[in-house]
Motif scaffolding. Structure first.
Motif, PDB file in Angstrom:
ATOM      1  N   GLY A 257      -8.795  -2.196  -8.167  1.00  0.00           N
ATOM      2  CA  GLY A 257      -9.026  -3.386  -7.357  1.00  0.00           C
ATOM      3  C   GLY A 257     -10.079  -4.283  -7.961  1.00  0.00           C
ATOM      4  O   GLY A 257     -10.422  -4.167  -9.141  1.00  0.00           O
ATOM      5  N   SER A 258     -10.599  -5.145  -7.134  1.00  0.00           N
ATOM      6  CA  SER A 258     -11.597  -6.114  -7.586  1.00  0.00           C
ATOM      7  C   SER A 258     -12.886  -5.444  -8.052  1.00  0.00           C
ATOM      8  O   SER A 258     -13.635  -6.016  -8.835  1.00  0.00           O
ATOM      9  N   LYS A 259     -13.140  -4.233  -7.592  1.00  0.00           N
ATOM     10  CA  LYS A 259     -14.348  -3.492  -7.992  1.00  0.00           C
ATOM     11  C   LYS A 259     -14.059  -2.523  -9.129  1.00  0.00           C
ATOM     12  O   LYS A 259     -14.876  -1.669  -9.440  1.00  0.00           O
ATOM     13  N   GLY A 260     -12.878  -2.628  -9.714  1.00  0.00           N
ATOM     14  CA  GLY A 260     -12.488  -1.689 -10.757  1.00  0.00           C
ATOM     15  C   GLY A 260     -11.729  -0.529 -10.162  1.00  0.00           C
ATOM     16  O   GLY A 260     -11.137  -0.629  -9.091  1.00  0.00           O
ATOM     17  N   GLU A 261     -11.776   0.594 -10.846  1.00  0.00           N
ATOM     18  CA  GLU A 261     -11.054   1.788 -10.385  1.00  0.00           C
ATOM     19  C   GLU A 261     -11.814   2.441  -9.232  1.00  0.00           C
ATOM     20  O   GLU A 261     -12.994   2.753  -9.354  1.00  0.00           O
ATOM     21  N   GLU A 262     -11.103   2.622  -8.119  1.00  0.00           N
ATOM     22  CA  GLU A 262     -11.689   3.268  -6.946  1.00  0.00           C
ATOM     23  C   GLU A 262     -10.750   4.379  -6.476  1.00  0.00           C
ATOM     24  O   GLU A 262      -9.544   4.297  -6.651  1.00  0.00           O
ATOM     25  N   ARG A 263     -11.333   5.387  -5.852  1.00  0.00           N
ATOM     26  CA  ARG A 263     -10.549   6.512  -5.327  1.00  0.00           C
ATOM     27  C   ARG A 263     -10.669   6.541  -3.809  1.00  0.00           C
ATOM     28  O   ARG A 263     -11.761   6.422  -3.263  1.00  0.00           O
ATOM     29  N   PHE A 264      -9.516   6.725  -3.176  1.00  0.00           N
ATOM     30  CA  PHE A 264      -9.458   6.812  -1.721  1.00  0.00           C
ATOM     31  C   PHE A 264      -8.508   7.950  -1.357  1.00  0.00           C
ATOM     32  O   PHE A 264      -7.625   8.297  -2.130  1.00  0.00           O
ATOM     33  N   THR A 265      -8.650   8.478  -0.160  1.00  0.00           N
ATOM     34  CA  THR A 265      -7.664   9.444   0.326  1.00  0.00           C
ATOM     35  C   THR A 265      -6.504   8.674   0.948  1.00  0.00           C
ATOM     36  O   THR A 265      -6.656   7.522   1.379  1.00  0.00           O
ATOM     37  N   VAL A 266      -5.353   9.318   0.999  1.00  0.00           N
ATOM     38  CA  VAL A 266      -4.202   8.733   1.686  1.00  0.00           C
ATOM     39  C   VAL A 266      -4.583   8.443   3.133  1.00  0.00           C
ATOM     40  O   VAL A 266      -4.262   7.378   3.667  1.00  0.00           O
ATOM     41  N   ASP A 267      -5.281   9.363   3.777  1.00  0.00           N
ATOM     42  CA  ASP A 267      -5.723   9.177   5.150  1.00  0.00           C
ATOM     43  C   ASP A 267      -6.505   7.865   5.301  1.00  0.00           C
ATOM     44  O   ASP A 267      -6.222   7.057   6.186  1.00  0.00           O
ATOM     45  N   GLY A 268      -7.472   7.644   4.439  1.00  0.00           N
ATOM     46  CA  GLY A 268      -8.283   6.430   4.511  1.00  0.00           C
ATOM     47  C   GLY A 268      -7.460   5.172   4.296  1.00  0.00           C
ATOM     48  O   GLY A 268      -7.636   4.165   5.003  1.00  0.00           O
TER      49      GLY A 268
ATOM     50  N   TRP B  38       0.828  -1.215   0.000  1.00  0.00           N
ATOM     51  CA  TRP B  38       0.000   0.000   0.000  1.00  0.00           C
ATOM     52  C   TRP B  38       0.855   1.255   0.000  1.00  0.00           C
ATOM     53  O   TRP B  38       0.598   2.189  -0.758  1.00  0.00           O
ATOM     54  N   ILE B  39       1.850   1.292   0.864  1.00  0.00           N
ATOM     55  CA  ILE B  39       2.629   2.523   0.987  1.00  0.00           C
ATOM     56  C   ILE B  39       3.536   2.729  -0.221  1.00  0.00           C
ATOM     57  O   ILE B  39       3.537   3.812  -0.804  1.00  0.00           O
ATOM     58  N   HIS B  40       4.269   1.710  -0.598  1.00  0.00           N
ATOM     59  CA  HIS B  40       5.222   1.906  -1.697  1.00  0.00           C
ATOM     60  C   HIS B  40       4.562   1.905  -3.062  1.00  0.00           C
ATOM     61  O   HIS B  40       4.804   2.806  -3.868  1.00  0.00           O
ATOM     62  N   GLU B  41       3.775   0.893  -3.329  1.00  0.00           N
ATOM     63  CA  GLU B  41       3.202   0.793  -4.672  1.00  0.00           C
ATOM     64  C   GLU B  41       2.062   1.783  -4.903  1.00  0.00           C
ATOM     65  O   GLU B  41       1.999   2.419  -5.949  1.00  0.00           O
ATOM     66  N   ASP B  42       1.166   1.905  -3.934  1.00  0.00           N
ATOM     67  CA  ASP B  42      -0.027   2.724  -4.155  1.00  0.00           C
ATOM     68  C   ASP B  42       0.144   4.184  -3.743  1.00  0.00           C
ATOM     69  O   ASP B  42      -0.245   5.077  -4.484  1.00  0.00           O
ATOM     70  N   LEU B  43       0.705   4.444  -2.567  1.00  0.00           N
ATOM     71  CA  LEU B  43       0.811   5.823  -2.102  1.00  0.00           C
ATOM     72  C   LEU B  43       2.027   6.548  -2.681  1.00  0.00           C
ATOM     73  O   LEU B  43       1.934   7.718  -3.039  1.00  0.00           O
ATOM     74  N   LEU B  44       3.160   5.866  -2.774  1.00  0.00           N
ATOM     75  CA  LEU B  44       4.379   6.503  -3.249  1.00  0.00           C
ATOM     76  C   LEU B  44       4.696   6.199  -4.716  1.00  0.00           C
ATOM     77  O   LEU B  44       5.628   6.781  -5.264  1.00  0.00           O
ATOM     78  N   ALA B  45       3.947   5.281  -5.329  1.00  0.00           N
ATOM     79  CA  ALA B  45       4.209   4.851  -6.714  1.00  0.00           C
ATOM     80  C   ALA B  45       5.683   4.473  -6.872  1.00  0.00           C
ATOM     81  O   ALA B  45       6.380   4.927  -7.766  1.00  0.00           O
ATOM     82  N   ASP B  46       6.148   3.629  -5.960  1.00  0.00           N
ATOM     83  CA  ASP B  46       7.547   3.248  -5.866  1.00  0.00           C
ATOM     84  C   ASP B  46       7.635   1.723  -5.816  1.00  0.00           C
ATOM     85  O   ASP B  46       6.628   1.033  -5.655  1.00  0.00           O
ATOM     86  N   SER B  47       8.841   1.192  -5.889  1.00  0.00           N
ATOM     87  CA  SER B  47       9.056  -0.251  -5.770  1.00  0.00           C
ATOM     88  C   SER B  47       8.906  -0.675  -4.315  1.00  0.00           C
ATOM     89  O   SER B  47       9.402   0.010  -3.418  1.00  0.00           O
ATOM     90  N   PRO B  48       8.251  -1.802  -4.074  1.00  0.00           N
ATOM     91  CA  PRO B  48       8.124  -2.277  -2.693  1.00  0.00           C
ATOM     92  C   PRO B  48       9.470  -2.756  -2.155  1.00  0.00           C
ATOM     93  O   PRO B  48      10.368  -3.141  -2.918  1.00  0.00           O
ATOM     94  N   ILE B  49       9.587  -2.746  -0.858  1.00  0.00           N
ATOM     95  CA  ILE B  49      10.820  -3.147  -0.190  1.00  0.00           C
ATOM     96  C   ILE B  49      11.164  -4.602  -0.486  1.00  0.00           C
ATOM     97  O   ILE B  49      12.325  -4.949  -0.649  1.00  0.00           O
TER      98      ILE B  49
END
Length: 174
Positions: free
Chosen positions: A122-133, A56-67
């Motif tokens: 995701g499984s429901k298609g494209e969804e939008r969330f806040t970083v906070d959520g 979540w943090i690397h791939e989705d929030l930072l658009a980076d390679s995971p550790i």
């Protein structure tokens, strides 16, 4: 409580959980006790918790390679019932690396970053969330799975550590 304070609680609770896990015989941590396609033993859950945080943090929030891509023992690893043979220390070392990276990210959080929208396919298609959520999702995800680990330890006849938030809150004075 806010996200960094909650993460601090998780770090302190992790240390108690990790200490307890290191005293558990490897056979107990590796024993297949769960049915299903993804998790069979406690070690599968021990890997799943930081892998989800890492993703979540690397791939989705930072658009980076995971550790996990830079951790030799994790090369070719998948999220599933594959970790019974892994040494507990290798799993916890990876978790420590994820934790350090997450702490660095959380130390840089701003209100603007927390409000930023993230598009997730995701499984429901494209969804939008806040970083906070999404950060709250990651924190609560860990709480749920550490509770699951505690139950599995108890079922194996091992007393799990007391990980309730109450155990980590500062006591106020009158």
């Amino acid at each position: 409580m806010n996200i960094p304070e909650t993460y601090d609680y998780l770090i302190r609770a992790r240390r108690d959980l990790w200490t307890a896990l290191k005293a558990v015989p490897d056979e107990v941590l590796s024993r297949p006790v769960l049915d299903g396609p993804r998790f069979h033993c406690v070690k599968d859950l021990i890997l799943h918790i930081p892998a989800v945080e890492d993703s979540w943090i690397h791939e989705d929030l930072l658009a980076d390679s995971p550790i996990w891509e830079s951790v030799a023992v994790m090369q070719g690893a998948e999220d599933g019932p594959f970790y019974a043979a892994f040494h507990l220390d290798a799993l916890l070392d990876y978790w420590c690396q994820v934790e350090a990276s997450t702490q660095d990210y959380l130390n840089r959080l701003t209100p603007t970053e927390l409000a930023r929208e993230v598009v997730v396919n995701g499984s429901k298609g494209e969804e939008r969330f806040t970083v906070d959520g999404l950060l709250w999702h990651v924190l609560i995800h860990e709480m749920r799975h550490t509770a699951q680990i505690a139950v599995l330890l108890r079922q194996a006849g091992i007393k799990p550590p007391f990980l309730d938030l109450l155990n980590y809150l500062p006591v106020t004075q009158k």
